[in-house]
Every structure is written in C-alpha cells, then in structure tokens.
Scaffold this active site. Sequence first.
Site, PDB file in Angstrom:
ATOM      1  N   HIS A 177       0.794  -1.234   0.000  1.00 27.25           N
ATOM      2  CA  HIS A 177       0.000   0.000   0.000  1.00 27.25           C
ATOM      3  C   HIS A 177       0.823   1.280   0.000  1.00 27.25           C
ATOM      4  CE1 HIS A 177       1.043  -0.066   4.240  1.00 27.25           C
ATOM      5  NE2 HIS A 177       0.611   1.177   4.336  1.00 27.25           N
TER       6      HIS A 177
HETATM    7  C1  UD1 Z   1      -2.296   5.572   5.805  1.00 24.15           C
HETATM    8  C2  UD1 Z   1      -1.000   6.060   6.464  1.00 24.15           C
HETATM    9  C3  UD1 Z   1       0.059   4.987   6.335  1.00 24.15           C
HETATM   10  C4  UD1 Z   1      -0.430   3.651   6.857  1.00 24.15           C
HETATM   11  C5  UD1 Z   1      -1.724   3.288   6.141  1.00 24.15           C
HETATM   12  C6  UD1 Z   1      -2.260   1.978   6.635  1.00 24.15           C
HETATM   13  C7  UD1 Z   1      -0.507   8.457   6.417  1.00 24.15           C
HETATM   14  C8  UD1 Z   1       0.297   9.504   5.773  1.00 24.15           C
HETATM   15  N1  UD1 Z   1      -0.498   7.242   5.825  1.00 24.15           N
HETATM   16  O1  UD1 Z   1      -2.020   5.413   4.418  1.00 24.15           O
HETATM   17  O2  UD1 Z   1       1.198   5.365   7.080  1.00 24.15           O
HETATM   18  O3  UD1 Z   1       0.554   2.680   6.657  1.00 24.15           O
HETATM   19  O4  UD1 Z   1      -2.670   4.333   6.364  1.00 24.15           O
HETATM   20  O5  UD1 Z   1      -3.454   1.642   6.002  1.00 24.15           O
HETATM   21  O6  UD1 Z   1      -1.130   8.726   7.424  1.00 24.15           O
HETATM   22  N2  UD1 Z   1      -9.451   4.891   1.784  1.00 24.15           N
HETATM   23  C9  UD1 Z   1     -10.638   4.224   1.778  1.00 24.15           C
HETATM   24  N3  UD1 Z   1     -11.190   3.867   2.986  1.00 24.15           N
HETATM   25  C10 UD1 Z   1     -10.602   4.153   4.164  1.00 24.15           C
HETATM   26  C11 UD1 Z   1      -9.393   4.847   4.153  1.00 24.15           C
HETATM   27  C12 UD1 Z   1      -8.815   5.204   2.969  1.00 24.15           C
HETATM   28  O7  UD1 Z   1     -11.197   3.931   0.743  1.00 24.15           O
HETATM   29  O8  UD1 Z   1     -11.156   3.792   5.217  1.00 24.15           O
HETATM   30  C13 UD1 Z   1      -8.852   5.254   0.487  1.00 24.15           C
HETATM   31  C14 UD1 Z   1      -9.108   6.667   0.095  1.00 24.15           C
HETATM   32  O9  UD1 Z   1      -9.326   6.708  -1.255  1.00 24.15           O
HETATM   33  C15 UD1 Z   1      -7.809   7.393   0.416  1.00 24.15           C
HETATM   34  C16 UD1 Z   1      -6.785   6.282   0.207  1.00 24.15           C
HETATM   35  O10 UD1 Z   1      -7.449   5.067   0.567  1.00 24.15           O
HETATM   36  O11 UD1 Z   1      -7.606   8.486  -0.384  1.00 24.15           O
HETATM   37  C17 UD1 Z   1      -5.571   6.449   1.053  1.00 24.15           C
HETATM   38  O12 UD1 Z   1      -5.933   6.621   2.434  1.00 24.15           O
HETATM   39  P1  UD1 Z   1      -5.015   7.513   3.411  1.00 24.15           P
HETATM   40  O13 UD1 Z   1      -5.462   7.392   4.829  1.00 24.15           O
HETATM   41  O14 UD1 Z   1      -4.873   8.865   2.844  1.00 24.15           O
HETATM   42  O15 UD1 Z   1      -3.609   6.859   3.274  1.00 24.15           O
HETATM   43  P2  UD1 Z   1      -3.204   5.344   3.360  1.00 24.15           P
HETATM   44  O16 UD1 Z   1      -2.602   4.979   2.064  1.00 24.15           O
HETATM   45  O17 UD1 Z   1      -4.317   4.498   3.901  1.00 24.15           O
END
Ligand code: UD1
Length: 368
Positions: free
Chosen positions: A209
């Site tokens: 991820h």
């Molecule tokens: C975040 C953390 C990362 C961690 C990871 C674990 C930061 C900078 N990054 O990354 O360190 O390893 O979480 O999962 O804080 N999304 C969904 N549903 C959710 C959450 C996210 O669909 O419940 C999608 C959204 O489109 C979002 C993308 O995933 O834009 C990324 O989510 P985000 O929390 O921004 O970063 P992660 O890649 O999950």
Amino acid sequence: MRRLKILLIAGARPNFMKVAPIYSEMKRRADEFEPLIVHTGQHYDASMSDAFFNDLGLPEPDIHLGVGSASHAVQTARIMTEFEPVVLEQKPDWVLVVGDVNSTIACALVCAKLGVKVAHVEAGLRSRDRSMPEEINRILTDAISDLLFTTSQDADENLKAEGVSPDKIRFVGNVMIDSLLEHLKLAEDSAIRQQLGVNEGGYGVLTLHRPSNVDDPDVFRGIANALVEIAKKLRIIFPVHPRTRGRIEEFGLADELSRAGVQMIEPLGYLDFIRLYSGARLILTDSGGLQEETTVLGIPCITLRNNTERPVTIELGTNVLVGTDPDKIIRAANDVLEGTGGERQSSIPPLWDGRAASRICDELVQVQ
Ligand code: UD1
C-alpha cells in the site's frame, strides 16, 4: 491520587492495535487512569476501522472527529481543526499519539501549541527516507512530544542523535506485539484458512500500500511481474488496501494477477489476518507493522522497500529488504522456497514481551 485523564488518538488502521492494549491496561487501572478514545476518522471503511474495533474488543470511540480522506495538507489541517476544541473542552493530563500517520502529527501539533502534554508511542523510528510521508510525521512528532516511548534501542539512539534529552525517552517495548500476543490464541477460531481453502505452509501472503510502490505504474508493474513468477510456485493471497485497489484498476493489473494465481481479497479484520499470515510460508509486504509481527512469529518476511525504520527486524528477526527490482523479489522468494537463503534464526527483540502497555502506564504515573 488524582486519576490521569488521557486522550488516546486512533486514526488509521495501524493505530488501532497499538491503542487497544494501552486502553485496556488503563481501564484495568481505573483508580489511576481515565482513558478516552478519540477516532480522527482518517480511516473510516468498516473493513479498515470497525472490524478492528470489534476484533480488539475496543468500545465505540468516545469522540469521533470524522475527517475522512483528503490530500495530506487538507487531512492534517482538518484533524487539527476538529481536535483543538476537544482538547480545550476535555482538558486531558496527557494526549497519547501512536505510530506515524497523519493523525499522529496533527494531534501532537495541536497539543504542543496548546501546551498540553503529549506522549508519542513508537517514537524514534527512522527510515532516513524523507520521501515517505510517515518519516516526516515521525520526525516532527518526536520533536514536539514531551515523552517518547520507544520500541527498540536503535530508536533511543536516533532520538539522542537528534538532540532529544535522554530524560524524555523511555524504552518500553512494543505495544503492537502486546496486541499480537494477546490475540494469537483467539485468532485460531478464525475460519479464514478454510474459507480460502489454504493449508498451513502452502501459501504466501502479500500486502502492498505504500504510495511509492503502488502509485507509480512502472514500479507497480515490476512488482506485479515478480508476483506472477512467484505465483507459479506458491499460491499468493493478497488482501487489497483501498488505495491499492484503485491503482490495480487504473493500471489494468487485475486480470494478469488473478490468472497467475494471486488471489485478491478484501482487507481482512485483525483476527482473520493474524490467522492468515501466521500460517504462511512467506510474506511479501511493504507494511511496517508486518515486519515486526513476522519477526515475533518467525515467518520469513520479504520487504518490498529499499529501507526500513525497523532495523531490529533485520538484525534479530526474519526480515530481508529487497526493494522493488523484480529479479531481486523473485530471488528472495526462491531462497525461502528452496531453503537456500539459510534458515534465518530469528529471535524476539528485547521487551517485545506483551507488557509494553503496562510499562507505559507505570511511566505516566511516575512522571507526574
Ligand atoms: C495511511 C497512512 C500509512 C499507513 C496506512 C495503513 C498516512 C500519511 N499514511 O495510508 O502510514 O501505513 O494508512 O493503512 O497517514 N481509503 C478508503 N477507505 C478508508 C481509508 C482510505 O477507501 O477507510 C482510500 C481513500 O481513497 C484514500 C486512500 O485510501 O484516499 C488512502 O488513504 P489515506 O489514509 O490517505 O492513506 P493510506 O494509504 O491508507
């Protein structure tokens, strides 16, 4: 003695298993602590959040900020805007932030500006790769925290080298391993292996991820090519993170991967995931936490990154860093499958013993 009012910050999936043992220890010591859980809403899907609260036996969060996904700046700013009035109203003695996600730095910064004491759990880890958003979050959070709880001695050294006063640093061990050890037995009730039709030692598990691995089409295609090769020898189960799901669709990789025997499934809850990876022949991952969990369980871990903030998992554990070069990934997997890598004798790092949360509580009582 007055009870300490503590706000525990939980934002994203890897936070929940770190908050849980601290919360339950504080509840157990209710004459000393009054813990409240603040969920920022950084992760919000049922599979990324609710499933973990249920599996970990955590109650509904006391306070939910509901921020959701956005760019880094917007997400961080929203968390700060929503969290500031909570701190002003609740007047906690301490705020505890865990890990290295945007919720960690956002809440720590609010506290530093308000003069409210903040402690960072899992402090001092450094990948020395500032292109990782987590590395920025780690450095900044450590710089403004009043108390720094570390999981390994290299973290203490990193902090001291950055000029942190040693009296702020407490080497307490690893709360994520508290959770793992507590739930290992419970996870045996999970039927995930039967559901997927896999037997112990007969499959690999993949998680992916990191933006640097999945957002760049060339890098992701290279990794996918390696997976196609490895899957000829070992079936691979791939619980897909929402970020990665989007990229697989965008880059058109789904057919190729599933034809090759890489089985993509929805993200798993905490107990199902423990049950799945604990029976794997090998793990391929770019996760931080999984490098530590595999070290404790002695499962070969091939990390698809060029660096790690958790060097103890290489020195003492099962972890090898291979980066994203397809040939290197394939070679590392073959080494495990053919037993030519030399069976790595892993040992459990000091204080990864299931009692880190209890040490954190002792320290919080003492610093008063
Ligand atoms: C975040 C953390 C990362 C961690 C990871 C674990 C930061 C900078 N990054 O990354 O360190 O390893 O979480 O999962 O804080 N999304 C969904 N549903 C959710 C959450 C996210 O669909 O419940 C999608 C959204 O489109 C979002 C993308 O995933 O834009 C990324 O989510 P985000 O929390 O921004 O970063 P992660 O890649 O999950």
